[in-house]
Design an enzyme around this catalytic site. Structure first.
Site, PDB file in Angstrom:
ATOM      1  N   CYS A 149      40.644 -52.555  11.953  1.00 57.79           N
ATOM      2  CA  CYS A 149      40.090 -52.094  13.217  1.00 57.79           C
ATOM      3  C   CYS A 149      39.803 -53.282  14.123  1.00 57.79           C
ATOM      4  O   CYS A 149      40.230 -54.398  13.873  1.00 57.79           O
ATOM      5  CB  CYS A 149      38.800 -51.314  12.969  1.00 57.79           C
ATOM      6  N   ASP A 194      36.034 -46.931   2.545  1.00 54.92           N
ATOM      7  CA  ASP A 194      35.406 -48.159   2.064  1.00 54.92           C
ATOM      8  C   ASP A 194      34.281 -48.590   3.001  1.00 54.92           C
ATOM      9  O   ASP A 194      33.392 -49.356   2.600  1.00 54.92           O
ATOM     10  CB  ASP A 194      36.436 -49.276   1.888  1.00 54.92           C
TER      11      ASP A 194
END
Length: 631
Positions: A2, A101
């Site tokens: 990201c 995660d």
């Protein structure tokens, strides 16, 4: 994978920057094309753009809040051992609502704070905010695979995954001419410095604790401190290496989106593709071909290897015109001067691969870890006492009279021999630094306007140099050279290049050779296991000699040269010498001497251009960047 950004304001003056949070978050769209989120309080703002890889549902949305709303996390990366960590946390009574995660990292940070960093196996950059205590923790992975920029002053702390987010948050654009001087020598600016005086890059393995106008910088991991020395035999070490690399690849196959592997036909990518295909049959593999440059084209090897492995292989043939057509879009992606020209084929390959998969495995890191580059052969030869070295050392006058360039095989050999001969005059540290530079400090200064050159701080230059050579200073050996390249060249050039060019297209690149268990173990191996008179990457070849075709195992390192010299003389000649390096432009800009364009042009068109193409490219990149961000 990201993009993250944020503001931690300490007062009303710093709070003003919060109005720029949405704009800064938009600057991360290419890094995270799938989702956007922001978190705002009176004095803190966090922005996130998501590239969905694990748990594609809304439950993986960021910024992610803890169940009680006290903690907020923005995170970029992948934690490969998150399932094991999740089991441990669940055993302590923690309930999870997602399969991401990110949520595992959130609860681990709540439970253990910065002490959990050594438990993380993966690559990452994150910011973790505690609303109750009004403090923030930022951290970066061990080898600098994921970037994180920040600026700290008495009013605020700003951070972001790239430099343009920091610019969007609102800063004073004061150039650091010491960094510019460094860039002209290296083609990149090593962390922690950037092209701006007040903006810094977090160092690999570093974390920052921010609260009440104070910032504490600490390391949870430092490559130079990994001193484990193996006493195993070469054969036993080869088996151990294969075991560790297989485990690393297996961890990096976990994803909820299509995954593939780069396959150039070289040893590193062949090994990674081999292991990945064994663990996940029917793997998609990708290579890039150069039909206009047969000497650099590796498609025969790549396709041979793909056929041997039975992978689903795609070759993207790139012409010189394709390369040229992507120059300007690639330059637009560079938000901090970076002049490694091989970024261009990485940019194009990433663009094409992203049309097929979202995650790709790469062989990056193997050369620095195991002595794969041709320059390591030069170091090995230079460290030995031989009559050849003595002859070369004493015949510099002869090599200096011959034409040296990259334009043909003979002239390139002369260029290499000239650099080798000059390097022999130094001790090992001096030789390493000399061979590292694209041009000398004196030549770099000669490009600068006298006033700018006069502002350079000699002491600052020396301090930076000492810091950048710290691994080699501690270990005057081949292992010291490799260690220094791991911390300097790999982190600031190779990994930065791959991250910036792949994330320009929202492609996540995973690097199995940089699993920290493997790196820490391999770093302590005798250098003879990596490179000696018999060859390079010895332990890698030994480990997989029964698994790969002999032709692949015996292949020497093969690079690719972007045809800069031809472009500078033809297609780009007008842009460079009539615009970017024209006397009028340079005079108005006030950074470089106004006559450098003419001088560089004269060298370029001479019979002895040497490496001037690299010097010109560094200036082109900087001028394009300056015109976009500062003009």
């Amino acid at each position: 994978m990201c993009g993250i950004t944020g503001i931690f304001a300490f007062n009303q003056i710093g709070k003003f920057n919060l109005i720029n949070l949405a704009k800064a978050t938009k600057c991360l769209t290419e890094r995270g094309p799938d989702d956007e989120g922001m978190f705002l309080t009176d004095f803190v703002g966090l922005g996130h753009r998501r590239l969905s890889i694990l748990d594609l549902s809304e439950k993986g949305h960021q910024p992610m809040k803890s169940p009680d709303g006290r903690f907020v996390l923005v995170y970029n990366g992948e934690i490969y051992n998150y399932k094991l960590l999740r089991q441990q946390l669940a055993g302590n009574g923690i309930d999870f609502i997602s399969e991401s995660d990110t949520e595992v990292l959130m609860h681990l940070l709540i439970k253990e704070g910065k002490d959990c960093l050594n438990k993380l196996n993966g690559f990452f950059a994150f910011a973790f905010f505690d609303q109750q205590e009004n403090r923030m923790l930022l951290a970066r992975d061990r080898y600098g695979i994921k970037p994180l920029y920040y600026q700290f002053d008495e009013d605020k702390m700003l951070f972001g995954s790239n430099l343009k987010t920091i610019l969007a948050l609102g800063i004073e654009k004061n150039l650091d001419f010491n960094s510019l001087h460094q860039y002209l020598q290296l083609n990149y600016i090593p962390a922690p410095d950037t092209i701006f005086k007040k903006v810094k890059k977090m160092l690999p393995g570093q974390y920052l604790e921010v609260s009440k106008k104070k910032i504490k910088k600490r390391f949870y991991y430092q490559l130079s401190r990994q001193k484990n020395t193996s006493s195993d035999s070469f054969e036993a070490s080869s088996e151990k290496f294969k075991e560790l690399l297989t485990e690393s690849v297996e961890k990096r196959l976990v994803t909820d989106v299509p995954l593939g592997s780069f396959l150039s036909g070289g040893l590193d990518s062949s090994v990674i593709s081999l292991l990945a295909n064994q663990l996940k049959p029917g793997l998609c593999t990708f290579s890039i071909g150069y039909p206009d440059a047969p000497y650099f084209d590796e498609t025969t090897y790549a396709e041979e290897m793909a056929d041997y492995l039975k992978t689903r292989h795609t070759t993207f043939n790139i012409s010189r015109k394709d390369l040229y057509d992507h120059i300007f879009s690639m330059l637009d992606e560079i938000d901090e001067p970076f002049a490694d020209s091989s970024a261009l084929p990485v940019y194009i390959l990433s663009k094409k691969v992203r049309e097929e998969v979202s995650v790709i495995l790469s062989g990056d890191g193997a050369d620095e870890l195991l002595g794969g580059y041709n320059k390591y052969k030069a170091f090995f030869r230079s460290m030995r006492t031989s009559w050849k070295n003595q002859v070369i050392k004493n015949t510099g006058f002869f090599w200096d009279t011959l034409p040296a360039s990259r334009n043909n095989l003979l002239a390139n050999k002369v260029r290499q021999l000239r650099r080798y001969q000059k390097g022999l005059a130094y001790d090992l540290t001096g030789r390493y630094w000399f061979w590292l530079l694209l041009q000398s400090p004196e030549d770099a200064i000669s490009l600068l306007d006298p006033e700018v050159a006069g502002s350079l701080e000699t002491n600052e230059f020396e301090q930076r140099k000492i810091r950048l050579l710290s691994c080699l200073k501690q270990d005057q050996s081949m292992n010291g050279i490799l260690g220094n390249d791991l911390s300097l060249v790999l982190a600031n050039d190779m990994l930065f290049k791959v991250d910036s060019m792949s994330m320009a297209h929202g492609l996540e690149v995973r690097v199995p050779f940089l699993d920290h268990h493997l790196v820490d173990w391999a770093k302590g191996l005798p250098s003879d296991y990596k490179i000696n008179e018999k060859g390079s990457k010895r332990i890698l070849r030994e480990a997989f000699k029964a698994d790969l075709p002999a032709r692949i195992l015996k292949r020497p390192k093969h690079g690719f040269e972007v045809p800069l010299t031809d472009w500078f003389k033809k297609d780009l000649k007008g842009l460079i010498f009539d615009e970017l390096l024209s006397p009028d432009f340079l005079r108005k800009q006030g950074i470089f001497r106004e006559d450098i364009g003419g001088k560089l042009k004269k060298i370029l068109f001479s019979l002895n251009p040497g490496d001037v193409h690299a010097n010109i490219w560094a200036l082109v990149v900087f001028q394009w960047w300056w015109r976009k961000y500062l003009n």
